[in-house]
Design a protein around this motif. Sequence first.
Motif, PDB file in Angstrom:
ATOM      1  N   UNK A 190       0.790  -1.229   0.000  1.00 21.68           N
ATOM      2  CA  UNK A 190       0.000   0.000   0.000  1.00 21.68           C
ATOM      3  C   UNK A 190       0.815   1.267   0.000  1.00 21.68           C
ATOM      4  N   UNK A 191       0.140   2.420  -0.081  1.00 23.52           N
ATOM      5  CA  UNK A 191       0.817   3.715  -0.157  1.00 23.52           C
ATOM      6  C   UNK A 191       1.471   4.145   1.155  1.00 23.52           C
ATOM      7  N   UNK A 192       1.061   3.531   2.285  1.00 22.11           N
ATOM      8  CA  UNK A 192       1.673   3.841   3.584  1.00 22.11           C
ATOM      9  C   UNK A 192       2.149   2.521   4.191  1.00 22.11           C
ATOM     10  N   UNK A 193       3.350   2.072   3.850  1.00 20.38           N
ATOM     11  CA  UNK A 193       3.838   0.820   4.437  1.00 20.38           C
ATOM     12  C   UNK A 193       4.289   1.018   5.876  1.00 20.38           C
ATOM     13  N   UNK A 194       4.369  -0.090   6.606  1.00 20.70           N
ATOM     14  CA  UNK A 194       4.813  -0.026   7.996  1.00 20.70           C
ATOM     15  C   UNK A 194       3.637   0.143   8.941  1.00 20.70           C
ATOM     16  N   UNK A 195       3.931   0.444  10.194  1.00 17.78           N
ATOM     17  CA  UNK A 195       2.885   0.588  11.204  1.00 17.78           C
ATOM     18  C   UNK A 195       2.213   1.961  11.118  1.00 17.78           C
ATOM     19  N   UNK A 196       1.013   2.031  11.653  1.00 20.21           N
ATOM     20  CA  UNK A 196       0.290   3.294  11.730  1.00 20.21           C
ATOM     21  C   UNK A 196      -0.581   3.259  12.975  1.00 20.21           C
ATOM     22  N   UNK A 197      -0.392   4.230  13.868  1.00 17.50           N
ATOM     23  CA  UNK A 197      -1.158   4.327  15.114  1.00 17.50           C
ATOM     24  C   UNK A 197      -2.020   5.580  15.049  1.00 17.50           C
ATOM     25  N   UNK A 198      -3.327   5.406  15.137  1.00 15.58           N
ATOM     26  CA  UNK A 198      -4.252   6.527  14.954  1.00 15.58           C
ATOM     27  C   UNK A 198      -4.965   6.872  16.258  1.00 15.58           C
ATOM     28  N   UNK A 199      -5.317   8.148  16.400  1.00 11.20           N
ATOM     29  CA  UNK A 199      -5.778   8.683  17.689  1.00 11.20           C
ATOM     30  C   UNK A 199      -7.234   9.109  17.682  1.00 11.20           C
ATOM     31  N   UNK A 200      -8.062   8.551  16.799  1.00 11.40           N
ATOM     32  CA  UNK A 200      -9.478   8.915  16.792  1.00 11.40           C
ATOM     33  C   UNK A 200     -10.080   8.634  18.171  1.00 11.40           C
ATOM     34  N   UNK A 201     -10.733   9.642  18.742  1.00 12.27           N
ATOM     35  CA  UNK A 201     -11.302   9.530  20.079  1.00 12.27           C
ATOM     36  C   UNK A 201     -10.504  10.241  21.148  1.00 12.27           C
ATOM     37  N   UNK A 202      -9.325  10.735  20.789  1.00 14.46           N
ATOM     38  CA  UNK A 202      -8.458  11.378  21.777  1.00 14.46           C
ATOM     39  C   UNK A 202      -8.262  12.876  21.508  1.00 14.46           C
TER      40      UNK A 202
END
Length: 337
Positions: free
Chosen positions: A32-44
């Motif tokens: 995909x276009x963003x390889x590797x890990x991704x940590x998202x903060x929806x709700x914070x």
Amino acid sequence: MFVDMVTARHYEERLQEEYLEGKQPAFDISAGPIPGELHLAAGQEAAAVGVCQHLRDDDTVTAPHRPHHVAIAKGVDLKRMTAEVFGRETGLGKGKGGHMHLFDPEVNFACSGIIAEGCPPAVGAGLAAKKRNSDSVAVAYLGEGAIDQGAFLESLNLAAVQNLPVVFVIEDNDWAISMPKERVTDVQDGSQRADGFEMPGIRVDTDDAVAVYDAAAEAVGRARDRNGPTVMEVQVHRRMGHFMGDPESYRPEEDQEAAAERDSIERLAADLRAHGVENVTIEELREKGHERVEEAIKWAKDQPQPDPEGAYEDMWVNPPSGVTDSEPDFDLAGGDD
């Protein structure tokens, strides 16, 4: 505050879409276009905007591995941050750092993928401000799973001993990766960590942006007036997995449902209506936030990929083996000799 919160939420939702492209049905972290890990903060989002509204560009903020909402609230360049997430040459770190290692010196923002490791640099920034007789402050964000880390506790000690202008903001989303917090730490209220260092501790029990704003006014004001550090904990809710691709099999379904129902953005929208703001204005603000995100993503995806040769630039390289007489190109002592 509302626009920043809407921007941050839509940003995470759109990054989730971009990230999962090419990674399904069989999850492939390298695709995909963003390889590797991704940590998202929806709700914070409330923890970010409620504090950062009190800050200036010359105040320092350090964030953890889930940093985008804090970066947006601090005023980090959204286009260049997005380009960094996509690994593009025009990113904040020329595409080398990725989403967990963002750095924007224009607004004194940085983050780290190492748990609690934003605390020592924030304390260093507070010490620098004190020695410069400046009224700037530093804010270190961390999760509730990080409050037992040595880096956090040592930072509390130095900030207390030196009476530094630092605010430690704990985002309590109830989960230390896959562990409920009661299984990994001995206090339900992380702000109690302040007690052992004789500094004030504040807890905001709901992810209410206005309540966070009010509590942060006290903490940031104390720091700016040179009255020392504060530990502040904010109850937030994780609406997504610890990382993208996390199946969350450890998490009870009712907990996920409760997190989805507690929406700080809609709470703030209700506050706006209660103060006479028309629905049409609220929707215009919401659209403004969405447009910011779409523009940043489009710009980032149009940016060039880094030249592979650039991997050897912007690095500290030790002298070749056996070389002992090389001269530095700067004066460590600051003198004329």
